[in-house]
Design an enzyme around this catalytic site. Sequence first.
Site, short mmCIF file in Angstrom:
data_model
loop_
_atom_site.label_atom_id
_atom_site.label_comp_id
_atom_site.label_asym_id
_atom_site.label_seq_id
_atom_site.Cartn_x
_atom_site.Cartn_y
_atom_site.Cartn_z
CG ASP A 62 -1.70 -1.32 1.32
OD1 ASP A 62 -2.51 -1.57 0.43
OD2 ASP A 62 -1.46 -2.10 2.27
CG HIS A 77 -3.47 -5.18 3.40
ND1 HIS A 77 -3.03 -4.41 2.35
CD2 HIS A 77 -3.89 -6.34 2.84
CE1 HIS A 77 -3.18 -5.08 1.22
NE2 HIS A 77 -3.71 -6.25 1.49
P1 NAX Z 1 -2.44 -18.05 -4.09
O1 NAX Z 1 -3.82 -18.58 -3.89
O2 NAX Z 1 -1.84 -18.03 -5.43
O3 NAX Z 1 -1.45 -18.87 -3.14
C1 NAX Z 1 -1.72 -19.15 -1.81
C2 NAX Z 1 -1.04 -20.45 -1.48
O4 NAX Z 1 -1.22 -20.69 -0.09
C3 NAX Z 1 -1.62 -21.66 -2.22
O5 NAX Z 1 -0.59 -22.33 -2.92
C4 NAX Z 1 -2.21 -22.52 -1.11
O6 NAX Z 1 -2.08 -23.91 -1.35
C5 NAX Z 1 -1.37 -22.06 0.08
N1 NAX Z 1 -1.98 -22.33 1.39
C6 NAX Z 1 -3.30 -22.30 1.73
N2 NAX Z 1 -3.44 -22.66 3.01
C7 NAX Z 1 -2.21 -22.90 3.49
C8 NAX Z 1 -1.70 -23.34 4.73
N3 NAX Z 1 -2.52 -23.60 5.76
N4 NAX Z 1 -0.38 -23.49 4.87
C9 NAX Z 1 0.46 -23.27 3.84
N5 NAX Z 1 0.04 -22.87 2.63
C10 NAX Z 1 -1.27 -22.69 2.45
O7 NAX Z 1 -2.45 -16.62 -3.42
P2 NAX Z 1 -1.38 -15.43 -3.58
O8 NAX Z 1 -1.76 -14.58 -4.71
O9 NAX Z 1 -0.01 -15.99 -3.52
O10 NAX Z 1 -1.70 -14.58 -2.26
C11 NAX Z 1 -1.43 -15.10 -0.97
C12 NAX Z 1 -2.07 -14.24 0.10
O11 NAX Z 1 -1.56 -12.92 0.05
C13 NAX Z 1 -3.58 -14.11 -0.05
O12 NAX Z 1 -4.17 -14.23 1.23
C14 NAX Z 1 -3.76 -12.68 -0.54
O13 NAX Z 1 -5.01 -12.14 -0.21
C15 NAX Z 1 -2.64 -12.00 0.19
N6 NAX Z 1 -2.20 -10.69 -0.30
C16 NAX Z 1 -1.82 -9.78 0.60
C17 NAX Z 1 -1.33 -8.55 0.26
C18 NAX Z 1 -0.88 -7.56 1.28
O14 NAX Z 1 -0.54 -6.44 0.86
N7 NAX Z 1 -0.86 -7.85 2.56
C19 NAX Z 1 -1.27 -8.14 -1.17
C20 NAX Z 1 -1.27 -9.29 -2.11
C21 NAX Z 1 -2.14 -10.45 -1.73
O15 NAX Z 1 -3.44 -10.18 -2.19
#
Ligand code: NAX
Length: 329
Positions: free
Chosen positions: A160, A188
């Site tokens: 952000d 966030h």
């Molecule tokens: P993806 O869905 O591509 O990847 C997430 C991965 O996490 C998947 O491979 C899944 O298998 C894995 N996962 C799920 N549960 C798990 C667990 N208990 N232990 C280990 N791994 C697990 O998402 P991606 O685009 O990589 O985003 C990841 C996270 O970042 C999401 O929650 C998203 O909302 C968040 N974000 C946060 C941001 C921030 O500024 N704080 C910005 C970007 C992003 O949107």
Amino acid sequence: MARTVKVAVTGAAGQIGYSILPRLASGEIFGHDTRISLHLLEITPALKALEGVVMEIEDCAFPLVDEVVITDRAEEAFDGVNWALLVGSKPRGKGMERGDLIRENGPIFVGQGKALGKAAEDVRILVVGNPANTNCLIAMHQAEKEGIPRERFAAMTRLDQNRAQAQLAQKAGVEVGDVTNVTIWGNHSATQYPDAENARINGRPVPEVVGDMGWLRGEFIDTVQQRGAAVIAARGLSSAASAANAALDHVMSMEGTTPEGDWFSAAVPSDGSYGIEEGLVFSFPVRIDGQGGCGIVQGVELGDFALEKIAATTAELQEEKAVVAELLK
Ligand code: NAX
């Protein structure tokens, strides 16, 4: 070689994982004289995909990579790590309310917080997985019971901040590096308050340089708050390269010393600064003193407009905390 840094990345087979791992392994984050050991955590069904990612890391032939551990067990992933980047969480499904997402993801961070407390000691944690502030609150609470100080935890608002910095630079027609002292206050989420009024461009107050308070209090704030949604609308996928980049910026800021007069934004446990409830994971302006200390910058001026925005984002965080109250016992 002087040292080896062990870094855990959860959700390593996801899209942020794919962007973050090569950059971690390349040496650009911890320095080209530091070896790196990657500890990658995924859920069992994603381990196969993770194997593919590891093949690619091998095929990059990065000279600094010591070992790559892949596992679906949190304690194994966090064993002795210096950094834990908690990226993995379940995505928001169709028709899901924010409250549902919090309830879905909260338990993940109970388990990971406990595992961190058991397996790691000298560790810093960055929570990226959404809802990041509240997930961080949960993990921090659990890890603290196992002896990890809460000050080691942060949730990511650096993306952000970077978004705000880029918007301000474009508006003023300056380089991104000319913009400093950008603060994201609060959650966030779409209630965050991106504060341009205390930001500076080449040392001068942004309102003076931009000369358009209507834009600064209107379109600028909306653009930053809604940027994630805009990326999804355009790309069909959520921000990944910019999110990975921001996580790495956060790590480098935490490992370094903040330049004189500047600060950066991170959601850290409140110490009561600016009247924010103690312990709430809230994004503040922070500085690193180079001795491992991370302090909330005091004395940033907040007028009525800012205070109103901060009250709204605080209320949202308190509501989120109430939703997960059971997980904080
Ligand atoms: P993806 O869905 O591509 O990847 C997430 C991965 O996490 C998947 O491979 C899944 O298998 C894995 N996962 C799920 N549960 C798990 C667990 N208990 N232990 C280990 N791994 C697990 O998402 P991606 O685009 O990589 O985003 C990841 C996270 O970042 C999401 O929650 C998203 O909302 C968040 N974000 C946060 C941001 C921030 O500024 N704080 C910005 C970007 C992003 O949107």
